[in-house]
Design an enzyme around this catalytic site. Structure first.
Site, PDB file in Angstrom:
ATOM      1  N   ASN A 108       0.826  -1.204   0.000  1.00 24.87           N
ATOM      2  CA  ASN A 108       0.000   0.000   0.000  1.00 24.87           C
ATOM      3  C   ASN A 108       0.861   1.254   0.000  1.00 24.87           C
ATOM      4  OD1 ASN A 108      -2.108  -1.792   0.189  1.00 24.87           O
ATOM      5  ND2 ASN A 108      -2.411  -1.503   2.390  1.00 24.87           N
ATOM      6  N   VAL A 109       0.331   2.284  -0.585  1.00 24.11           N
ATOM      7  CA  VAL A 109       1.081   3.553  -0.695  1.00 24.11           C
ATOM      8  C   VAL A 109       0.352   4.661   0.071  1.00 24.11           C
ATOM      9  CG1 VAL A 109       2.076   2.924  -2.923  1.00 24.11           C
ATOM     10  CG2 VAL A 109      -0.126   4.098  -2.873  1.00 24.11           C
ATOM     11  N   HIS A 125       6.159  -0.944  -2.484  1.00 28.22           N
ATOM     12  CA  HIS A 125       5.691  -0.267  -3.694  1.00 28.22           C
ATOM     13  C   HIS A 125       5.760   1.247  -3.559  1.00 28.22           C
ATOM     14  CE1 HIS A 125       3.209  -3.987  -5.176  1.00 28.22           C
ATOM     15  NE2 HIS A 125       4.498  -4.145  -5.304  1.00 28.22           N
ATOM     16  N   CYS A 153      10.744  19.930 -10.431  1.00 30.09           N
ATOM     17  CA  CYS A 153      11.907  19.779  -9.558  1.00 30.09           C
ATOM     18  C   CYS A 153      12.524  21.155  -9.253  1.00 30.09           C
ATOM     19  CB  CYS A 153      12.936  18.895 -10.262  1.00 30.09           C
ATOM     20  SG  CYS A 153      14.468  18.686  -9.329  1.00 30.09           S
ATOM     21  N   CYS A 156      16.211  20.923 -10.992  1.00 29.83           N
ATOM     22  CA  CYS A 156      16.487  20.888 -12.445  1.00 29.83           C
ATOM     23  C   CYS A 156      15.261  21.198 -13.282  1.00 29.83           C
ATOM     24  CB  CYS A 156      17.050  19.504 -12.819  1.00 29.83           C
ATOM     25  SG  CYS A 156      15.787  18.214 -12.794  1.00 29.83           S
ATOM     26  N   SER A 195      -4.749  -9.495  -3.151  1.00 30.78           N
ATOM     27  CA  SER A 195      -5.234 -10.474  -4.139  1.00 30.78           C
ATOM     28  C   SER A 195      -4.111 -11.433  -4.532  1.00 30.78           C
ATOM     29  CB  SER A 195      -5.776  -9.751  -5.377  1.00 30.78           C
ATOM     30  OG  SER A 195      -4.788  -8.847  -5.861  1.00 30.78           O
ATOM     31  N   VAL A 220     -11.527 -11.178   2.319  1.00 32.53           N
ATOM     32  CA  VAL A 220     -12.995 -11.363   2.225  1.00 32.53           C
ATOM     33  C   VAL A 220     -13.337 -12.356   1.124  1.00 32.53           C
ATOM     34  CG1 VAL A 220     -13.610  -9.104   3.183  1.00 32.53           C
ATOM     35  CG2 VAL A 220     -13.169  -9.322   0.730  1.00 32.53           C
TER      36      VAL A 220
HETATM   37  C1  BV8 Z   1       8.472  -5.790 -11.861  1.00 28.34           C
HETATM   38  C2  BV8 Z   1       1.692   1.230  -7.866  1.00 28.34           C
HETATM   39  C3  BV8 Z   1      10.418  -6.149 -13.158  1.00 28.34           C
HETATM   40  C4  BV8 Z   1       1.468   2.082  -6.697  1.00 28.34           C
HETATM   41  C5  BV8 Z   1       1.420  -1.122  -8.245  1.00 28.34           C
HETATM   42  C6  BV8 Z   1       2.809 -11.653 -16.078  1.00 28.34           C
HETATM   43  C7  BV8 Z   1       2.854 -12.633 -15.091  1.00 28.34           C
HETATM   44  C8  BV8 Z   1       3.428 -12.384 -13.838  1.00 28.34           C
HETATM   45  C9  BV8 Z   1       3.974 -11.130 -13.570  1.00 28.34           C
HETATM   46  C10 BV8 Z   1       3.925 -10.170 -14.551  1.00 28.34           C
HETATM   47  C11 BV8 Z   1       3.352 -10.413 -15.790  1.00 28.34           C
HETATM   48  N1  BV8 Z   1       3.432  -9.277 -16.518  1.00 28.34           N
HETATM   49  C12 BV8 Z   1       4.039  -8.332 -15.786  1.00 28.34           C
HETATM   50  C13 BV8 Z   1       4.368  -8.865 -14.596  1.00 28.34           C
HETATM   51  C14 BV8 Z   1       5.056  -8.207 -13.483  1.00 28.34           C
HETATM   52  C15 BV8 Z   1       4.088  -7.276 -12.775  1.00 28.34           C
HETATM   53  C16 BV8 Z   1       2.919  -8.066 -12.238  1.00 28.34           C
HETATM   54  O1  BV8 Z   1       3.044  -8.767 -11.241  1.00 28.34           O
HETATM   55  N2  BV8 Z   1       1.743  -7.935 -12.904  1.00 28.34           N
HETATM   56  C17 BV8 Z   1       0.582  -8.671 -12.440  1.00 28.34           C
HETATM   57  C18 BV8 Z   1      -0.658  -7.754 -12.492  1.00 28.34           C
HETATM   58  C19 BV8 Z   1       0.391  -9.904 -13.340  1.00 28.34           C
HETATM   59  N3  BV8 Z   1       4.850  -6.727 -11.662  1.00 28.34           N
HETATM   60  C20 BV8 Z   1       5.579  -5.618 -11.868  1.00 28.34           C
HETATM   61  O2  BV8 Z   1       5.587  -4.996 -12.916  1.00 28.34           O
HETATM   62  C21 BV8 Z   1       6.459  -5.197 -10.701  1.00 28.34           C
HETATM   63  N4  BV8 Z   1       7.758  -4.881 -11.213  1.00 28.34           N
HETATM   64  O3  BV8 Z   1       8.129  -6.945 -11.983  1.00 28.34           O
HETATM   65  O4  BV8 Z   1       9.629  -5.261 -12.379  1.00 28.34           O
HETATM   66  C22 BV8 Z   1      11.775  -5.578 -13.115  1.00 28.34           C
HETATM   67  C23 BV8 Z   1      12.745  -6.155 -12.285  1.00 28.34           C
HETATM   68  C24 BV8 Z   1      14.017  -5.638 -12.282  1.00 28.34           C
HETATM   69  C25 BV8 Z   1      14.348  -4.518 -13.086  1.00 28.34           C
HETATM   70  C26 BV8 Z   1      13.355  -3.933 -13.893  1.00 28.34           C
HETATM   71  C27 BV8 Z   1      12.059  -4.452 -13.907  1.00 28.34           C
HETATM   72  C28 BV8 Z   1       5.901  -3.927 -10.055  1.00 28.34           C
HETATM   73  C29 BV8 Z   1       4.622  -4.247  -9.316  1.00 28.34           C
HETATM   74  C30 BV8 Z   1       4.127  -3.003  -8.597  1.00 28.34           C
HETATM   75  C31 BV8 Z   1       3.176  -2.283  -9.480  1.00 28.34           C
HETATM   76  N5  BV8 Z   1       2.609  -1.144  -8.763  1.00 28.34           N
HETATM   77  N6  BV8 Z   1       0.934   0.010  -7.748  1.00 28.34           N
HETATM   78  C32 BV8 Z   1       0.025   2.495  -6.686  1.00 28.34           C
HETATM   79  O5  BV8 Z   1      -0.377   3.263  -7.594  1.00 28.34           O
HETATM   80  O6  BV8 Z   1      -0.670   2.027  -5.793  1.00 28.34           O
HETATM   81  S1  BV8 Z   1       0.525  -2.564  -8.180  1.00 28.34           S
HETATM   82  C33 BV8 Z   1      -0.911  -2.429  -7.333  1.00 28.34           C
HETATM   83  O7  BV8 Z   1      -1.345  -3.801  -7.102  1.00 28.34           O
HETATM   84  C34 BV8 Z   1      -0.762  -1.826  -5.938  1.00 28.34           C
HETATM   85  O8  BV8 Z   1       0.577  -1.578  -5.572  1.00 28.34           O
HETATM   86  C35 BV8 Z   1      -1.270  -2.931  -5.040  1.00 28.34           C
HETATM   87  O9  BV8 Z   1      -0.654  -2.874  -3.854  1.00 28.34           O
HETATM   88  C36 BV8 Z   1      -0.891  -4.130  -5.809  1.00 28.34           C
HETATM   89  C37 BV8 Z   1      -1.532  -5.397  -5.351  1.00 28.34           C
HETATM   90  O10 BV8 Z   1      -2.915  -5.200  -5.290  1.00 28.34           O
HETATM   91  P1  BV8 Z   1      -3.620  -5.498  -3.877  1.00 28.34           P
HETATM   92  O11 BV8 Z   1      -2.965  -4.653  -2.831  1.00 28.34           O
HETATM   93  O12 BV8 Z   1      -3.632  -6.957  -3.642  1.00 28.34           O
HETATM   94  O13 BV8 Z   1      -5.068  -4.912  -4.110  1.00 28.34           O
HETATM   95  P2  BV8 Z   1      -6.240  -5.607  -4.944  1.00 28.34           P
HETATM   96  O14 BV8 Z   1      -7.290  -4.571  -5.207  1.00 28.34           O
HETATM   97  O15 BV8 Z   1      -5.674  -6.382  -6.084  1.00 28.34           O
HETATM   98  O16 BV8 Z   1      -6.833  -6.685  -3.931  1.00 28.34           O
HETATM   99  C38 BV8 Z   1      -7.466  -6.255  -2.729  1.00 28.34           C
HETATM  100  C39 BV8 Z   1      -7.695  -7.517  -1.923  1.00 28.34           C
HETATM  101  O17 BV8 Z   1      -8.246  -7.154  -0.662  1.00 28.34           O
HETATM  102  C40 BV8 Z   1      -8.677  -8.474  -2.579  1.00 28.34           C
HETATM  103  O18 BV8 Z   1      -8.182  -9.791  -2.470  1.00 28.34           O
HETATM  104  C41 BV8 Z   1      -9.947  -8.301  -1.733  1.00 28.34           C
HETATM  105  O19 BV8 Z   1     -10.685  -9.514  -1.652  1.00 28.34           O
HETATM  106  C42 BV8 Z   1      -9.372  -7.968  -0.394  1.00 28.34           C
HETATM  107  N7  BV8 Z   1     -10.224  -7.177   0.493  1.00 28.34           N
HETATM  108  C43 BV8 Z   1     -11.092  -6.183   0.168  1.00 28.34           C
HETATM  109  N8  BV8 Z   1     -11.643  -5.675   1.277  1.00 28.34           N
HETATM  110  C44 BV8 Z   1     -11.103  -6.343   2.335  1.00 28.34           C
HETATM  111  C45 BV8 Z   1     -10.201  -7.308   1.836  1.00 28.34           C
HETATM  112  N9  BV8 Z   1      -9.506  -8.135   2.637  1.00 28.34           N
HETATM  113  C46 BV8 Z   1      -9.704  -8.026   3.960  1.00 28.34           C
HETATM  114  N10 BV8 Z   1     -10.543  -7.122   4.521  1.00 28.34           N
HETATM  115  C47 BV8 Z   1     -11.258  -6.280   3.741  1.00 28.34           C
HETATM  116  N11 BV8 Z   1     -12.099  -5.391   4.310  1.00 28.34           N
HETATM  117 ZN    ZN Z   2      15.455  17.204 -10.779  1.00 27.57          ZN
END
Ligand code: BV8
Ligand code: ZN
Length: 246
Positions: A108-109, A125, A153, A156, A195, A220
């Site tokens: 989370n951010v 993240h 910035c 720069c 998720s 959930v």
């Molecule tokens: C990287 C930015 C390489 C900040 C985010 C194909 C297959 C596998 C992987 C990949 C692929 N294609 C690309 C990839 C890699 C990719 C990836 O994993 N994609 C996925 C979608 C397939 N990952 C990346 O690109 C990462 N970087 O791999 O770099 C690299 C390495 C070296 C050098 C260069 C490059 C970067 C990943 C980070 C991306 N940034 N956000 C922002 O704006 O917020 S991701 C985004 O999803 C958020 O950060 C978030 O945190 C993250 C995960 O989501 P969740 O937090 O799980 O939230 P979500 O809504 O999905 O789910 C909520 C859950 O809560 C649900 O389960 C729900 O049931 C539950 N819930 C709801 N209410 C409640 C609850 N639970 C309990 N109580 C409740 N009340």
């Molecule tokens: Zn700068």
């Protein structure tokens, strides 16, 4: 096994855990009114992630991407930690108080874990309270209060970006290294409100399982790891976590 029996088992495990690793996702902030990503009506519905949360998307349209983040920063500025955040801060104090350690790894951010009083937090993240320059090393903690529509910035004059990790970008090296170490060494692991489909963060769950830690999920809805963890607790984190600390 009923949820109550599972809660009872998880509570007993928590009482004796010494090295805890916790992974949280957007779900833990849902009860604070902060939108999640992948649920119906979630953030990604309005703005597909690959256009918004990527460096290419930002380069193509800095004002548009900033607009989306200003909206999320406004929501986060108004948000208060919920019972789940507070319970995790409480749990950290209990575990450290008995000589153990708790590492809180968050995707989370929104800064809500720090607001709730958690100390040992790894923002894998990034955090929306921080901005950084797209050109030089400048970075700054600006908090969640409104900033210019298109911040530049002071050093720069290049455009600043939210200091968060976008798709295709590497995670902050130190935070990631510490997260991996914590999961490899933990004797208990909690995954809460995620998720479990965004890598490499989701891979931490398998690391903890391979380290023979006791693993618990709170969500959930079922996720890809619900069948892998020792105890999968179904329900809102704001309800379940306080019960684990009773
Ligand atoms: C990287 C930015 C390489 C900040 C985010 C194909 C297959 C596998 C992987 C990949 C692929 N294609 C690309 C990839 C890699 C990719 C990836 O994993 N994609 C996925 C979608 C397939 N990952 C990346 O690109 C990462 N970087 O791999 O770099 C690299 C390495 C070296 C050098 C260069 C490059 C970067 C990943 C980070 C991306 N940034 N956000 C922002 O704006 O917020 S991701 C985004 O999803 C958020 O950060 C978030 O945190 C993250 C995960 O989501 P969740 O937090 O799980 O939230 P979500 O809504 O999905 O789910 C909520 C859950 O809560 C649900 O389960 C729900 O049931 C539950 N819930 C709801 N209410 C409640 C609850 N639970 C309990 N109580 C409740 N009340
Ligand atoms: Zn700068």
């Amino acid at each position: 096994m009923s949820n109550d029996r599972k809660i009872h088992r998880a509570r007993r495990l928590l009482a004796s855990a010494r090295r805890l690793a916790v992974l949280t996702g957007a779900g833990i902030s849902a009860e604070s009114g902060v939108a999640t990503f992948r649920q119906p009506g979630g953030l990604w519905e309005a703005a597909p992630a690959d256009q918004i949360a990527t460096a290419e998307g930002f380069t193509a349209d800095p004002p548009g991407v900033w607009q989306w983040y200003h909206e999320r920063r406004r929501e986060m500025a108004a948000a208060r930690p919920n019972a789940a955040h507070v319970a995790l801060a409480d749990l950290e104090r209990r575990v450290t108080g008995r000589g153990g350690e708790l590492t809180l790894i968050t995707q989370n951010v929104d800064g809500l874990h720090a607001k709730a009083g958690s100390r040992n937090i790894l923002h894998v993240h990034g955090c929306l309270a921080d901005v950084r320059c797209t050109h030089c090393e400048f970075r700054q903690r600006v908090g969640m209060e409104p900033i210019e529509d298109l911040p530049t910035c002071p050093r720069c004059q290049a455009v600043l970006r939210p200091d968060v990790v976008w798709f295709g970008e590497p995670l902050p090296a130190d935070a990631w290294r510490s997260a991996v170490q914590a999961c490899e060494a933990c004797d208990m692991f909690l995954t809460i409100g995620t998720s479990a489909i965004v890598y490499p963060a989701a891979g931490l769950i398998e690391l903890a399982i391979d380290a023979d830690a006791k693993t618990v999920e709170i969500n959930v809805a079922p996720t890809p790891v619900s069948g892998l963890v020792d105890i999968a607790l179904q329900g809102p984190a704001g309800e379940i976590l306080p019960k684990l600390l009773q």
